[in-house]
Design an enzyme around this catalytic site. Sequence first.
Site, PDB file in Angstrom:
ATOM      1  N   ASP A 114       0.850  -1.188   0.000  1.00 36.42           N
ATOM      2  CA  ASP A 114       0.000   0.000   0.000  1.00 36.42           C
ATOM      3  C   ASP A 114       0.887   1.239   0.000  1.00 36.42           C
ATOM      4  OD1 ASP A 114      -2.414  -1.370   0.009  1.00 36.42           O
ATOM      5  OD2 ASP A 114      -2.638  -1.301   2.180  1.00 36.42           O
ATOM      6  N   ASP A 132      -6.756  -1.506  -4.822  1.00 33.48           N
ATOM      7  CA  ASP A 132      -7.881  -1.108  -3.970  1.00 33.48           C
ATOM      8  C   ASP A 132      -8.808  -0.134  -4.702  1.00 33.48           C
ATOM      9  OD1 ASP A 132      -6.785  -2.646  -1.923  1.00 33.48           O
ATOM     10  OD2 ASP A 132      -5.751  -0.940  -1.021  1.00 33.48           O
TER      11      ASP A 132
END
Length: 152
Positions: A114, A132
């Site tokens: 991330d 995402d």
Amino acid sequence: MKQKYIKIILLVLLLVVFDQIVKFLVVTKIGNSSIVIIRNFLEFSYIKNTGAAFGFLSGRTILLVIITLIFMCYIIKELKKNINDKLLILSFILIISGSLGNLIDRIRVGYVIDFISFILFGIGMPIFNVADIFITFGILIYIYKLVKEEIK
């Protein structure tokens, strides 16, 4: 019909490759540092996420892999059932691509890469990635389609 599936597979592969290239660049170019894009709003900061959204099931990689595989089987089944609905196909392509991108991370390195960090009204939001974004937009399209059908 076969051509539709080939196009879908190619688009999914293209999106997954894009996601993986971006993550590779984040790991190799950003590393432990951060890049401020817009001060006090947006920055890129590499983190290792061993959980799902908001750190849910953190450290449960095998369980998350199993859940993802089951979820992807369901989405593929729905894709086949709705092969003529372009909006749903787009939704499923995005969801599958994002799920696969994060699944590759979990299997390859044991965590999801991330890096996109937002600060809204002085509050740091959960850090996320390109996969995402695909999943989120895929789900939003799916919800839109369900609501639109319900209104009819």
